[in-house]
Design a protein around this motif. Structure first.
Motif, PDB file in Angstrom:
ATOM      1  N   UNK A   5       0.834  -1.199   0.000  1.00  0.00           N
ATOM      2  CA  UNK A   5       0.000   0.000   0.000  1.00  0.00           C
ATOM      3  C   UNK A   5       0.867   1.247   0.000  1.00  0.00           C
ATOM      4  N   UNK A   6       1.939   1.217   0.782  1.00  0.00           N
ATOM      5  CA  UNK A   6       2.889   2.337   0.815  1.00  0.00           C
ATOM      6  C   UNK A   6       3.456   2.582  -0.569  1.00  0.00           C
ATOM      7  N   UNK A   7       3.895   1.516  -1.218  1.00  0.00           N
ATOM      8  CA  UNK A   7       4.471   1.620  -2.554  1.00  0.00           C
ATOM      9  C   UNK A   7       3.459   2.161  -3.556  1.00  0.00           C
ATOM     10  N   UNK A   8       2.242   1.623  -3.525  1.00  0.00           N
ATOM     11  CA  UNK A   8       1.202   2.072  -4.461  1.00  0.00           C
ATOM     12  C   UNK A   8       0.917   3.561  -4.296  1.00  0.00           C
ATOM     13  N   UNK A   9       0.854   4.012  -3.046  1.00  0.00           N
ATOM     14  CA  UNK A   9       0.558   5.426  -2.780  1.00  0.00           C
ATOM     15  C   UNK A   9       1.667   6.326  -3.298  1.00  0.00           C
ATOM     16  N   UNK A  10       2.918   5.943  -3.044  1.00  0.00           N
ATOM     17  CA  UNK A  10       4.051   6.769  -3.478  1.00  0.00           C
ATOM     18  C   UNK A  10       4.129   6.848  -5.002  1.00  0.00           C
ATOM     19  N   UNK A  11       3.862   5.744  -5.673  1.00  0.00           N
ATOM     20  CA  UNK A  11       4.002   5.719  -7.129  1.00  0.00           C
ATOM     21  C   UNK A  11       2.798   6.312  -7.855  1.00  0.00           C
ATOM     22  N   UNK A  69      12.019  13.570   4.589  1.00  0.00           N
ATOM     23  CA  UNK A  69      12.086  14.705   3.659  1.00  0.00           C
ATOM     24  C   UNK A  69      11.214  14.274   2.478  1.00  0.00           C
ATOM     25  N   UNK A  70       9.913  14.554   2.598  1.00  0.00           N
ATOM     26  CA  UNK A  70       8.905  13.857   1.798  1.00  0.00           C
ATOM     27  C   UNK A  70       9.092  13.986   0.293  1.00  0.00           C
ATOM     28  N   UNK A  71       9.236  15.206  -0.203  1.00  0.00           N
ATOM     29  CA  UNK A  71       9.369  15.387  -1.648  1.00  0.00           C
ATOM     30  C   UNK A  71      10.620  14.689  -2.171  1.00  0.00           C
ATOM     31  N   UNK A  72      11.683  14.779  -1.399  1.00  0.00           N
ATOM     32  CA  UNK A  72      12.945  14.127  -1.768  1.00  0.00           C
ATOM     33  C   UNK A  72      12.734  12.626  -1.947  1.00  0.00           C
ATOM     34  N   UNK A  73      12.087  11.981  -0.973  1.00  0.00           N
ATOM     35  CA  UNK A  73      11.874  10.537  -1.048  1.00  0.00           C
ATOM     36  C   UNK A  73      10.961  10.173  -2.207  1.00  0.00           C
ATOM     37  N   UNK A  74       9.868  10.902  -2.363  1.00  0.00           N
ATOM     38  CA  UNK A  74       8.906  10.590  -3.422  1.00  0.00           C
ATOM     39  C   UNK A  74       9.536  10.728  -4.800  1.00  0.00           C
ATOM     40  N   UNK A  75      10.217  11.834  -5.029  1.00  0.00           N
ATOM     41  CA  UNK A  75      10.799  12.070  -6.353  1.00  0.00           C
ATOM     42  C   UNK A  75      11.875  11.033  -6.672  1.00  0.00           C
ATOM     43  N   UNK A  76      12.707  10.699  -5.699  1.00  0.00           N
ATOM     44  CA  UNK A  76      13.730   9.687  -5.946  1.00  0.00           C
ATOM     45  C   UNK A  76      13.118   8.308  -6.161  1.00  0.00           C
ATOM     46  N   UNK A  77      12.138   7.913  -5.357  1.00  0.00           N
ATOM     47  CA  UNK A  77      11.525   6.591  -5.514  1.00  0.00           C
ATOM     48  C   UNK A  77      10.855   6.475  -6.879  1.00  0.00           C
ATOM     49  N   UNK A  78      10.116   7.504  -7.255  1.00  0.00           N
ATOM     50  CA  UNK A  78       9.476   7.476  -8.581  1.00  0.00           C
ATOM     51  C   UNK A  78      10.514   7.468  -9.693  1.00  0.00           C
ATOM     52  N   UNK A  79      11.590   8.225  -9.513  1.00  0.00           N
ATOM     53  CA  UNK A  79      12.643   8.246 -10.517  1.00  0.00           C
ATOM     54  C   UNK A  79      13.338   6.902 -10.662  1.00  0.00           C
ATOM     55  N   UNK A  80      13.604   6.254  -9.534  1.00  0.00           N
ATOM     56  CA  UNK A  80      14.242   4.925  -9.574  1.00  0.00           C
ATOM     57  C   UNK A  80      13.329   3.921 -10.277  1.00  0.00           C
ATOM     58  N   UNK A  81      12.046   3.956  -9.959  1.00  0.00           N
ATOM     59  CA  UNK A  81      11.106   3.019 -10.593  1.00  0.00           C
ATOM     60  C   UNK A  81      11.030   3.263 -12.105  1.00  0.00           C
ATOM     61  N   UNK A  82      10.985   4.520 -12.500  1.00  0.00           N
ATOM     62  CA  UNK A  82      10.956   4.850 -13.933  1.00  0.00           C
ATOM     63  C   UNK A  82      12.236   4.383 -14.622  1.00  0.00           C
ATOM     64  N   UNK A  83      13.369   4.514 -13.933  1.00  0.00           N
ATOM     65  CA  UNK A  83      14.644   4.080 -14.511  1.00  0.00           C
ATOM     66  C   UNK A  83      14.685   2.562 -14.689  1.00  0.00           C
ATOM     67  N   UNK A  84      14.180   1.821 -13.702  1.00  0.00           N
ATOM     68  CA  UNK A  84      14.138   0.354 -13.820  1.00  0.00           C
ATOM     69  C   UNK A  84      13.273  -0.052 -15.010  1.00  0.00           C
ATOM     70  N   UNK A  85      12.112   0.583 -15.137  1.00  0.00           N
ATOM     71  CA  UNK A  85      11.230   0.269 -16.277  1.00  0.00           C
ATOM     72  C   UNK A  85      11.887   0.628 -17.605  1.00  0.00           C
ATOM     73  N   UNK A  86      12.602   1.754 -17.639  1.00  0.00           N
ATOM     74  CA  UNK A  86      13.287   2.160 -18.865  1.00  0.00           C
ATOM     75  C   UNK A  86      14.371   1.167 -19.243  1.00  0.00           C
ATOM     76  N   UNK A  87      15.096   0.682 -18.243  1.00  0.00           N
ATOM     77  CA  UNK A  87      16.161  -0.292 -18.507  1.00  0.00           C
ATOM     78  C   UNK A  87      15.600  -1.619 -18.993  1.00  0.00           C
TER      79      UNK A  87
END
Length: 348
Positions: A5-11, A69-87
């Motif tokens: 649920x945490x993951x779904x909310x962040x993404x 540091x909420x925005x920091x965590x959200x932006x990095x987590x979303x960025x990492x997930x997008x990078x994995x999908x891109x790879x």
């Protein structure tokens, strides 16, 4: 709230700021209960931090606190997930070799994503200089049912670590605002050359710019009750961009380090200095010289001014008093305490 649920909310791009805060609070609370590591800013004279030859590695409690540091965590987590999908699109059928350097006790930027990625398609290396953080991550992997993932934990200084294989994704978030104190630059210079030709380094780019601004006015405008986007903020306040004084780009960091020279005291290494001039204008004495940091995590996932603790402005007291026409040399100091140094030059 469970990890899925945490993951779904962040993404979920539609999640509200309140929902994102609740999800990250739940993540930190859950991880803290499992590992007995409680988030703490740990500004107590760097207690339990590790003083490395290329910067300070913050302790486990302070690293845990970064997740809040909420925005920091959200932006990095979303960025990492997008990078994995891109790879996975770039390299179909390839088992992705992923290194997360400075993972801290909760591996915040990657752990929430593991339930979204096929365990057989990634190999993870989680690196930290603190054994307590690595022991914590092992507990979390077991607790959340990620034992089927291929994961190794490595205790090492990321500024010197050599991975045995080429890496497809490297994640490094070891920075304070304006690249001060922590070893983000040195880690990037060491690890980026170990990336495979089609690999991705996160963050993709960090820019530090010198501006003249009314910081008190900007501080008021950036409060949550009056929060404005960066472009709107600039319309409502007086700010002048003087120069981008440093760009940390993975492809260039190693060469920049190689060209570093001993500074005037003969002790510390500095990157190639730049020269800048204070503009001549009537209001210059009423403005504050400050460094502003922008972090491009991956593609559209970016942290702008005031979004995060790492993109807050840093006032440059060394440049005061501001005098129009004055010239200054600015150089980025490497070594045990990375920071920008300023030297006033005589007028020509």
């Amino acid at each position: 709230m469970n990890i899925n649920t945490i993951s779904d909310t962040i993404l979920d791009e539609a999640s509200s700021a309140e929902q994102l805060r609740d999800a990250l609070d739940a993540f930190v609370l859950l991880c803290g209960e499992i590992t007995n590591i409680r988030p703490d800013p740990s500004f107590n004279a760097w207690a339990q931090d590790s003083l490395l030859d290329n910067g300070i590695a913050i302790n486990a409690q302070a690293a845990a606190h970064c997740a809040l540091d909420y925005a920091r965590s959200v932006v990095f987590i979303r960025g990492v997930y997008a990078a994995i999908n891109a790879l996975q699109l770039r390299l179909p059928g390839t088992v992705l070799e992923i290194l997360y350097a400075g993972c801290g006790p909760f591996a915040t930027l990657l752990l929430p994503l593991l339930g979204k990625v096929d365990a057989g398609k990634i190999r993870l290396s989680l690196l930290d200089v603190h054994q307590r953080s690595l022991d914590s991550v092992k507990l979390l992997l077991t607790h959340f049912g990620f034992s089927s993932h291929t994961v190794q934990t490595i205790r090492a200084d990321a500024c010197h670590y050599k991975h045995p294989d080429k890496l497809h994704l490297i994640i490094v978030e070891a920075m304070q605002k304006s690249l001060e104190q922590e070893p983000q630059f040195a880690i990037t210079a060491n690890l980026a050359p170990q990336l495979s030709p089609y690999g991705i380094f996160i963050p993709q780019r960090i820019d530090v710019s010198l501006c003249l601004a009314n910081l008190e006015h900007e501080k008021e405008l950036s409060k949550p009750s009056q929060r404005r986007g960066v472009n709107e903020l600039k319309k409502y306040t007086e700010r002048y961009l003087i120069k981008t004084i440093c760009t940390l780009h993975p492809e260039c960091a190693f060469d920049q380090m190689q060209r570093a020279q001993t500074n005037s005291d003969g002790i510390r290494l500095e990157l190639e200095p730049i020269i800048m001039e204070i503009p001549v204008m009537a209001s210059v004495a009423q403005l504050d010289p400050a460094l502003f940091t922008t972090v491009c995590v991956f593609e559209q996932y970016t942290l702008q001014d005031y979004d995060s603790q790492i993109t807050l402005p840093l006032k440059c007291h060394e440049l005061l008093p501001l005098v129009g026409g004055d010239r200054h040399q600015i150089s980025y100091q490497l070594g045990s305490y990375p920071r920008f140094n300023f030297k006033r030059l005589n007028k020509e």
